[in-house]
Enzyme design. Sequence first.
Site, PDB file in Angstrom:
ATOM      1  N   GLY A  53      30.451  48.545  41.190  1.00 44.89           N
ATOM      2  CA  GLY A  53      30.533  49.685  42.103  1.00 44.89           C
ATOM      3  C   GLY A  53      29.148  50.062  42.592  1.00 44.89           C
ATOM      4  O   GLY A  53      28.249  49.226  42.648  1.00 44.89           O
ATOM      5  N   SER A  54      28.981  51.334  42.915  1.00 42.20           N
ATOM      6  CA  SER A  54      27.720  51.779  43.509  1.00 42.20           C
ATOM      7  C   SER A  54      26.631  51.900  42.443  1.00 42.20           C
ATOM      8  O   SER A  54      26.910  52.013  41.237  1.00 42.20           O
ATOM      9  CB  SER A  54      27.925  53.143  44.164  1.00 42.20           C
ATOM     10  OG  SER A  54      28.246  54.093  43.156  1.00 42.20           O
ATOM     11  N   GLY A  63      26.607  53.174  38.481  1.00 43.09           N
ATOM     12  CA  GLY A  63      25.949  52.416  37.416  1.00 43.09           C
ATOM     13  C   GLY A  63      24.906  53.231  36.672  1.00 43.09           C
ATOM     14  O   GLY A  63      24.725  53.080  35.462  1.00 43.09           O
ATOM     15  N   GLU A  80      27.400  45.484  37.938  1.00 45.55           N
ATOM     16  CA  GLU A  80      27.335  44.819  39.247  1.00 45.55           C
ATOM     17  C   GLU A  80      27.298  45.921  40.281  1.00 45.55           C
ATOM     18  O   GLU A  80      28.341  46.459  40.663  1.00 45.55           O
ATOM     19  CB  GLU A  80      28.593  43.974  39.500  1.00 45.55           C
ATOM     20  CG  GLU A  80      28.793  42.838  38.545  1.00 45.55           C
ATOM     21  CD  GLU A  80      27.775  41.732  38.693  1.00 45.55           C
ATOM     22  OE1 GLU A  80      26.946  41.771  39.627  1.00 45.55           O
ATOM     23  OE2 GLU A  80      27.812  40.825  37.857  1.00 45.55           O
ATOM     24  N   CYS A 126      29.780  43.478  48.348  1.00 48.56           N
ATOM     25  CA  CYS A 126      28.474  43.791  47.774  1.00 48.56           C
ATOM     26  C   CYS A 126      27.477  42.714  48.188  1.00 48.56           C
ATOM     27  O   CYS A 126      26.274  42.949  48.171  1.00 48.56           O
ATOM     28  CB  CYS A 126      28.542  43.982  46.272  1.00 48.56           C
ATOM     29  SG  CYS A 126      29.343  42.666  45.420  1.00 48.56           S
TER      30      CYS A 126
HETATM   31  C1  UN1 Z   1      31.919  41.972  45.651  1.00 48.93           C
HETATM   32  O1  UN1 Z   1      31.687  42.237  46.826  1.00 48.93           O
HETATM   33  O2  UN1 Z   1      32.039  42.901  44.803  1.00 48.93           O
HETATM   34  O3  UN1 Z   1      30.330  36.348  46.806  1.00 48.93           O
HETATM   35  C2  UN1 Z   1      32.149  40.601  45.131  1.00 48.93           C
HETATM   36  C3  UN1 Z   1      31.217  36.993  47.371  1.00 48.93           C
HETATM   37  C4  UN1 Z   1      32.540  37.123  46.669  1.00 48.93           C
HETATM   38  C5  UN1 Z   1      32.527  38.237  45.676  1.00 48.93           C
HETATM   39  C6  UN1 Z   1      32.009  39.540  46.176  1.00 48.93           C
HETATM   40  N1  UN1 Z   1      32.842  35.886  46.006  1.00 48.93           N
HETATM   41  O4  UN1 Z   1      31.068  37.526  48.455  1.00 48.93           O
END
Ligand code: UN1
Length: 499
Positions: free
Chosen positions: A231-232, A236, A253, A287
């Site tokens: 998440g953000s 975290g 993450e 992300c």
């Molecule tokens: C995410 O955005 O939380 O590499 C994961 C990627 C994807 C996973 C993204 N396999 O863009």
Amino acid sequence: MSSSEILAALGLSGDVLSGGMLPVRSPVDGAVIAQLREATVADAGAAAAAAAEAFKVWRSVPAPRRGELVRLLGEELRAAKAELGRLVSLEAGKILQEGLGEVQEMIDICDFAVGLSRQLYGLTIASERPGHRMMETWHPLGPTLIISAFNFPVAVWSWNAALALVCGNPVIWKPSEKTPLTALACGKILEKALARFGDAPANLSQILIGGRAVGEALVDDERIALVSATGSTRMGRQVGPRVAKRFGRSILELGGNNAMIVTPSADLDLAVRAIVFSAIGTCGQRCTSLRRLIVHESVKDALLPKLKAAYASAPVGSPLDAGTLVGPLVDLDSYHRMQGALEAARAEGGTVTGGERLLEDRFPNAAYIRPAIAEMPGQTDIVRAETFAPILYVMTYTDFETAIALQNDVPQGLSSCIFTNDVREAETFLSAAGSDCGIANVNIGPSGAEIGGAFGGEKETGGGRESGSDAWKAYMRRATNTVNYSRALPLAQGISFDL
Ligand code: UN1
């Protein structure tokens, strides 16, 4: 297919979907598609206790047998791919292709985890003492809490759950409050696998739909050995210290602010395709989405018009319609945050193309937008912040060292890439003095990683690694074992300690 038909196809209907206080809105049109009951703090405690019980059984099931459960999960996911992919589209707003891709990512990690279940190996290590053997053993760690975000509502769960389950850990899942239905659907799919598996302990996998209080209760619970939170960075910052305070383990993450360097030797057609997919795919809500373009000043004039043309023609619309490449933002709050960022970009000297709201007549309660390009005078404050929307900040550079310095000069460190045909530039970018990110690519974009590699990043991204390579080690505890098969008792370091 209506939303209730998709849900029914995945085994969700009736009481489960109504009568609660949590409205679930589809980003497609903003309509409420379910009204779920939320778990309480007491439910969180009960779930942790039940997971601790399940752990006592599951940890002693041979790992390849645990792998059989994940193999069955992979089979059930294959069977449900079309419906689950559609539900991901409906609930998260990503286009159907990407919804299906996300389910494929789940299938892939299941396959990976099944193979892993016959490995999970440690080392043997040379002992300095005669007649001694040293080795490492990897044991199950304990109940694992998975906190996931709306943008990858099911794949991130599967990365964690597939590994945790083969590693011997029960799982508790707290999905995003924006995407609880896909979680419930995964719960049903796993139930089918569990039924076929036969003798798994009760409560091996639990799902708690709930808000902050439920999350906090789980994060603070000492029975939860590992918290894997996606998440953000703001989230975290709260989760990390709370888990650390009780000496629990966490995998974080968090935010990304991913860049691409485009050098004079780059294949520009390739670069344009990579930029478009990674910057506007998933409506800029990965992300790993591309957010910063660091382009050599000699190629900017060749690259930008191509890019602007692609942006202007990218079909924006319902993610369920064939041909759409850009679906909606998850909600109108995201739209307002995007507008705020674009205003800041202008105030900091940027020139913005795109970013306007679209399809408001057809979808007054949904957030369709034209992805935006912001040409910036430099790496200003707004460029250094992650805005979860399709805004691509463009900056230029003249010497390569500056490009790498710009790439690294942000608080986040998830993904990065360079487009170049110059081997010196490529290798420098990948070297210790190059990109400081957890993911660094050459001639492909920053998003869309395969599951075989470890996934995660440095700095404010949180340092965690999930998915492939040896990320499984975070889900297990390591024991160092020394066995003496001699008739003497020599001490290490040559110490003499005779009575
Ligand atoms: C995410 O955005 O939380 O590499 C994961 C990627 C994807 C996973 C993204 N396999 O863009």
